[in-house]
Write an enzyme that holds these catalytic residues in place. Sequence first.
Site, PDB file in Angstrom:
ATOM      1  N   SER A  27      -0.021  -1.616   2.900  1.00 49.30           N
ATOM      2  CA  SER A  27       0.034  -0.200   3.247  1.00 49.30           C
ATOM      3  C   SER A  27      -1.345   0.400   3.039  1.00 49.30           C
ATOM      4  O   SER A  27      -2.060   0.030   2.119  1.00 49.30           O
ATOM      5  CB  SER A  27       1.052   0.501   2.347  1.00 49.30           C
ATOM      6  OG  SER A  27       0.766   1.884   2.287  1.00 49.30           O
TER       7      SER A  27
ATOM      8  N   LYS B 193       2.062  -2.378  -1.912  1.00 47.77           N
ATOM      9  CA  LYS B 193       3.009  -2.817  -0.897  1.00 47.77           C
ATOM     10  C   LYS B 193       2.688  -4.173  -0.275  1.00 47.77           C
ATOM     11  O   LYS B 193       1.543  -4.513  -0.040  1.00 47.77           O
ATOM     12  CB  LYS B 193       3.072  -1.767   0.224  1.00 47.77           C
ATOM     13  CG  LYS B 193       3.651  -0.454  -0.235  1.00 47.77           C
ATOM     14  CD  LYS B 193       5.162  -0.498  -0.295  1.00 47.77           C
ATOM     15  CE  LYS B 193       5.693  -0.412   1.112  1.00 47.77           C
ATOM     16  NZ  LYS B 193       7.110  -0.249   1.185  1.00 47.77           N
TER      17      LYS B 193
END
Length: 466
Positions: free
Chosen positions: A278, A284
Amino acid sequence: MSGKTWGGRFREATDPDVERFTESVSFDARLYEQDIAASQAHARMLAKAGLLTATEAEQIVQTLEAIREEIASGRFPWRQELEDIHTHIEHALVERLGDVGRKLHTARSRNDQVATDLRLWIRDAIDRLDNLLSEFQRAFLERAEAEREVILPGYTHLQRAQPILAGHYFCAWIEKWQRDRDRLSDCRKRVNVLPLGSAALAGTSLPIDLELVREQLGFADVCRNSLDAVSDRDFAVEFVSALSLLAVHLSDWAEEWILWTTTEFGFLELPDRFCTGSSIMPHKKNPDVLELIRGKCGRVIGRLVQLLTLLKGLPLAYNRDLQEDKPAVFDASDTVESCLRVAVPLVRSSRLRSTRIAERIESGFLDATTLMEHLVSRGIPLRTAHELVGRLVQECERRGCTLAELSPEIWEAVQSGLSSTVYEVLGARNAINAFRSAGSTARTEVEKQLTYWRKRLRNDEPATGR
Ligand code: ARG
């Protein structure tokens, strides 16, 4: 009428907007290999039929070869006013051979030509897809063998149901990929029929021999009816329909594995190189590849609907509408192929998080059904056993324990002597060991499946394109 193959009866040049609107070379250029192979076979046949001399046919075959190389190398000049791939190649041939080139189109039309090219293209695509699916199955088989002993919770309604061996789980997907292959190979039978020789719609008065063309192009049969042959696109629908169901299976599988990579499940580890991050959340690791595989299913189904709608309400025989079949076929095929290409290495390099899975395997009463069957085997009627186990599950939930943690007194109260046998079926591992029906998740049954696929996939001769 520069370059037009049909200019004879026209008094004015085509409107440039019409040329732009009607052209198909922007998407059918990729049929060039098929178009040239079919033209070469056609030329050789014309020579045998006495419509070309052997030298003329040879010149045509050689020149087409040179054109093929020119297209492959990217040096071939594409011109919108030449409409489609068929006209381009014929035009280039005439440019080089003059009158000899002007003979190639004898006893054929673009209508039977394009049908032939598309069949050849789909046949190759099916063979490529079959190879990819075979590899995909082998990837699942590798996971099945390496992780066969991992006990997974099996789900119905996405609620924990019964325990399954991971070997059983991976083999379930192998079955689906096999049916997808079977559907494609069944479709291939109807693809592999020669329409060339049907000419525009009614055949030709010239003495051609379709058998000679059939043989050269490796078709299994020749179309029986010229009207049908130039109008038929059923084979394309069947192809895209088989691809659609394959894409649905891929989306099911992708969705399952996306869930499995979540913190909530934590069943599966995907390699970093198949994930993305991300731009704002540094922690992420997203399963974008699987998400796109899931998403691309809509595109493939869309192409199927496009094709079906295109064909609806068409009178015999060829109609220009049919030109629109190719973007649908190509895109559906490319999309599924691209999914499989990335899915194969993804499966190979993903790993079950067996420790995480084992930590929670005793929750969710995966052994309840096996317990019920144990009671049945001890003479308790199924409905009674069902209700009994249901009540015990309720009791466990109240106490926050598992069925295996219930005390012997409870079992003795159900039936005397039960406490000496029941613990052998309680717990996920014992439940697994209790299975015995054919095709079940019993260890021996899973081993049978593994042996079957090992043998079958080893014998998988890659299709040859013929
Ligand atoms: N580009 C056309 C197609 O893809 C080829 C056949 C055209 N035939 C015709 N008579 N205009 O369908």
